[in-house]
Scaffold this motif. Structure first.
Motif, PDB file in Angstrom:
ATOM      1  N   ALA A 127       0.837  -1.210   0.000  1.00 28.66           N
ATOM      2  CA  ALA A 127       0.000   0.000   0.000  1.00 28.66           C
ATOM      3  C   ALA A 127       0.866   1.252   0.000  1.00 28.66           C
ATOM      4  O   ALA A 127       1.997   1.241   0.493  1.00 28.66           O
ATOM      5  N   PRO A 128       0.358   2.353  -0.545  1.00 28.00           N
ATOM      6  CA  PRO A 128       1.111   3.618  -0.527  1.00 28.00           C
ATOM      7  C   PRO A 128       1.404   4.062   0.905  1.00 28.00           C
ATOM      8  O   PRO A 128       0.562   3.943   1.792  1.00 28.00           O
ATOM      9  N   ALA A 129       2.606   4.557   1.112  1.00 31.21           N
ATOM     10  CA  ALA A 129       3.015   5.025   2.436  1.00 31.21           C
ATOM     11  C   ALA A 129       4.047   6.129   2.272  1.00 31.21           C
ATOM     12  O   ALA A 129       4.650   6.291   1.203  1.00 31.21           O
ATOM     13  N   ALA A 130       4.250   6.879   3.330  1.00 27.12           N
ATOM     14  CA  ALA A 130       5.238   7.951   3.303  1.00 27.12           C
ATOM     15  C   ALA A 130       5.746   8.209   4.711  1.00 27.12           C
ATOM     16  O   ALA A 130       5.052   7.946   5.698  1.00 27.12           O
TER      17      ALA A 130
ATOM     18  N   THR B  90       9.072  12.139  14.108  1.00 24.24           N
ATOM     19  CA  THR B  90       9.217  11.226  12.971  1.00 24.24           C
ATOM     20  C   THR B  90       7.878  10.551  12.744  1.00 24.24           C
ATOM     21  O   THR B  90       7.196  10.161  13.707  1.00 24.24           O
ATOM     22  N   VAL B  91       7.494  10.452  11.483  1.00 22.02           N
ATOM     23  CA  VAL B  91       6.156   9.964  11.143  1.00 22.02           C
ATOM     24  C   VAL B  91       6.244   8.920  10.035  1.00 22.02           C
ATOM     25  O   VAL B  91       7.008   9.062   9.084  1.00 22.02           O
ATOM     26  N   GLU B  92       5.440   7.878  10.201  1.00 24.51           N
ATOM     27  CA  GLU B  92       5.219   6.894   9.150  1.00 24.51           C
ATOM     28  C   GLU B  92       3.714   6.799   8.972  1.00 24.51           C
ATOM     29  O   GLU B  92       2.990   6.610   9.960  1.00 24.51           O
ATOM     30  N   ALA B  93       3.231   6.946   7.746  1.00 27.23           N
ATOM     31  CA  ALA B  93       1.789   6.940   7.504  1.00 27.23           C
ATOM     32  C   ALA B  93       1.465   6.049   6.313  1.00 27.23           C
ATOM     33  O   ALA B  93       2.229   5.951   5.353  1.00 27.23           O
ATOM     34  N   VAL B  94       0.301   5.411   6.389  1.00 28.70           N
ATOM     35  CA  VAL B  94      -0.108   4.411   5.404  1.00 28.70           C
ATOM     36  C   VAL B  94      -1.504   4.752   4.890  1.00 28.70           C
ATOM     37  O   VAL B  94      -2.341   5.278   5.638  1.00 28.70           O
ATOM     38  N   GLU B  95      -1.749   4.447   3.625  1.00 33.22           N
ATOM     39  CA  GLU B  95      -3.075   4.684   3.040  1.00 33.22           C
ATOM     40  C   GLU B  95      -4.142   4.127   3.985  1.00 33.22           C
ATOM     41  O   GLU B  95      -4.023   3.020   4.514  1.00 33.22           O
ATOM     42  N   ALA B  96      -5.184   4.918   4.226  1.00 34.30           N
ATOM     43  CA  ALA B  96      -6.115   4.665   5.327  1.00 34.30           C
ATOM     44  C   ALA B  96      -6.792   3.305   5.269  1.00 34.30           C
ATOM     45  O   ALA B  96      -6.900   2.607   6.281  1.00 34.30           O
ATOM     46  N   ASP B  97      -7.285   2.888   4.110  1.00 30.87           N
ATOM     47  CA  ASP B  97      -7.980   1.601   4.024  1.00 30.87           C
ATOM     48  C   ASP B  97      -7.037   0.440   4.303  1.00 30.87           C
ATOM     49  O   ASP B  97      -7.409  -0.532   4.978  1.00 30.87           O
ATOM     50  N   ALA B  98      -5.829   0.529   3.778  1.00 25.28           N
ATOM     51  CA  ALA B  98      -4.844  -0.531   4.001  1.00 25.28           C
ATOM     52  C   ALA B  98      -4.468  -0.601   5.478  1.00 25.28           C
ATOM     53  O   ALA B  98      -4.298  -1.687   6.044  1.00 25.28           O
ATOM     54  N   PHE B  99      -4.344   0.567   6.117  1.00 23.89           N
ATOM     55  CA  PHE B  99      -4.018   0.578   7.544  1.00 23.89           C
ATOM     56  C   PHE B  99      -5.138  -0.056   8.358  1.00 23.89           C
ATOM     57  O   PHE B  99      -4.887  -0.877   9.249  1.00 23.89           O
ATOM     58  N   ALA B 100      -6.387   0.310   8.048  1.00 29.33           N
ATOM     59  CA  ALA B 100      -7.531  -0.234   8.786  1.00 29.33           C
ATOM     60  C   ALA B 100      -7.637  -1.746   8.597  1.00 29.33           C
ATOM     61  O   ALA B 100      -7.924  -2.484   9.553  1.00 29.33           O
ATOM     62  N   LYS B 101      -7.402  -2.214   7.381  1.00 35.75           N
ATOM     63  CA  LYS B 101      -7.472  -3.653   7.102  1.00 35.75           C
ATOM     64  C   LYS B 101      -6.449  -4.408   7.920  1.00 35.75           C
ATOM     65  O   LYS B 101      -6.734  -5.496   8.452  1.00 35.75           O
ATOM     66  N   LYS B 102      -5.256  -3.834   8.039  1.00 34.39           N
ATOM     67  CA  LYS B 102      -4.179  -4.478   8.812  1.00 34.39           C
ATOM     68  C   LYS B 102      -4.565  -4.591  10.281  1.00 34.39           C
ATOM     69  O   LYS B 102      -4.306  -5.621  10.925  1.00 34.39           O
ATOM     70  N   GLN B 103      -5.218  -3.547  10.813  1.00 31.56           N
ATOM     71  CA  GLN B 103      -5.607  -3.582  12.226  1.00 31.56           C
ATOM     72  C   GLN B 103      -6.692  -4.626  12.463  1.00 31.56           C
ATOM     73  O   GLN B 103      -6.712  -5.282  13.514  1.00 31.56           O
TER      74      GLN B 103
END
Length: 205
Positions: free
Chosen positions: A156-159, A190-203
Motif C-alpha cells: 500500500a502507498p506510504a510515506a 518522525t512519522v510513518e503513515a499508510v493509506e487509510a484503508d490498508a491501515f484499517a485492514k491491517k488492524q
C-alpha cells in the motif's frame, strides 16, 4: 505536537508518488512508528527529553494540489513519558503544567504548506497547535524520508518524514521555573503513515 504532523509529507507525496495515488487520498499515522519527542535545558546541567506514547492522526493529500494537503493529529496528554515517574506525575497533576483533566488532548491542525523545495524533499508545514486549551501557530521544518509502497501493508502507498520545531512552553501557560529550566522546548518528530484503508485492514487482521 511538533503531535504530531502527518500532512507535512503530503507535499512530497504529490511529486514523488503522484502516478500511484488517487486524488485526494487519506493516510493514517502508524502509531507504532510515529514519535513526538521534546527536550529542555535543566538548570544548565542536563538536557532531558520526553515523548508521548499515544498519537493518532490523518493526512489527506491531493498530488495535483500540494498546498491543499490537510493534517489532523491528536496526542493524549496523559501518555507523556519523561522516563521519570515522579516527573510524569508532576507534569500531569500540578497546576503549573498540563491541565490534563480539563484539556486531555494536544491537537495539531494544518493550515498550509509553504517554501516547498524544488526537489519536493523539504518544506514548511504551518498549523495550529492547541495545548491546555491555548492555540498558537507553529511551523514545522520538514524533510521527506521516503515515499513508496509499504512491504508490511501488502504494498500500500506510504510515506515518512522527519520534522523539527522550537516551542515556548510559556505560550501554553506553563512558565514554571523559567529561566532556570528553559522556556524553549526542542521538538523532534518522525512519522510513518499508510493509506487509510490498508491501515484499517491491517488492524482488523
Amino acid at each position: 505536537m511538533r503531535s504530531a504532523l502527518a500532512g507535512l509529507f503530503t507535499a512530497a507525496l504529490l511529486a514523488t508518488a503522484a502516478p500511484a495515488l488517487a486524488a485526494p487520498t487519506e493516510y493514517t499515522l502508524d502509531p507504532g512508528h510515529t514519535q513526538v519527542r521534546f527536550s529542555w535545558n535543566h538548570f544548565g546541567f542536563s538536557v532531558p527529553e520526553a515523548n508521548f506514547n499515544d498519537i493518532s492522526g490523518t493526512v489527506t493529500a491531493d498530488p495535483d494540489n500540494p498546498t491543499d494537503a490537510r493534517v489532523n493529529v491528536t496526542i493524549q496528554v496523559d501518555s507523556i513519558d519523561t522516563h521519570v515517574p515522579a516527573l510524569n506525575d508532576h507534569l500531569l497533576n500540578k497546576p503549573e503544567f498540563f491541565k490534563a483533566k480539563e484539556h486531555p488532548t494536544i491537537t495539531f491542525k494544518s493550515t498550509g504548506v509553504r517554501n516547498v523545495a524544488k526537489d519536493k524533499r523539504s518544506f514548511e508545514l504551518v498549523g495550529d497547535l492547541t495545548v491546555n486549551g491555548i492555540t498558537k501557530q507553529v511551523v514545522l521544518d520538514t524533510t521527506v524520508n521516503k515515499v513508496g509502497n509499504h512491504p508490511m501493508y501488502d504494498g500500500a502507498p506510504a510515506a515518512g518524514f522527519n520534522a523539527t520545531t522550537t516551542l515556548k512552553r510559556s505560550d501554553f501557560g506553563m512558565d514554571a521555573y523559567v529561566p532556570a529550566v528553559s522556556d524553549e522546548l526542542d521538538v523532534r518528530i518522525t512519522v510513518e503513515a499508510v493509506e487509510a484503508d490498508a491501515f484499517a485492514k491491517k488492524q482488523e487482521g
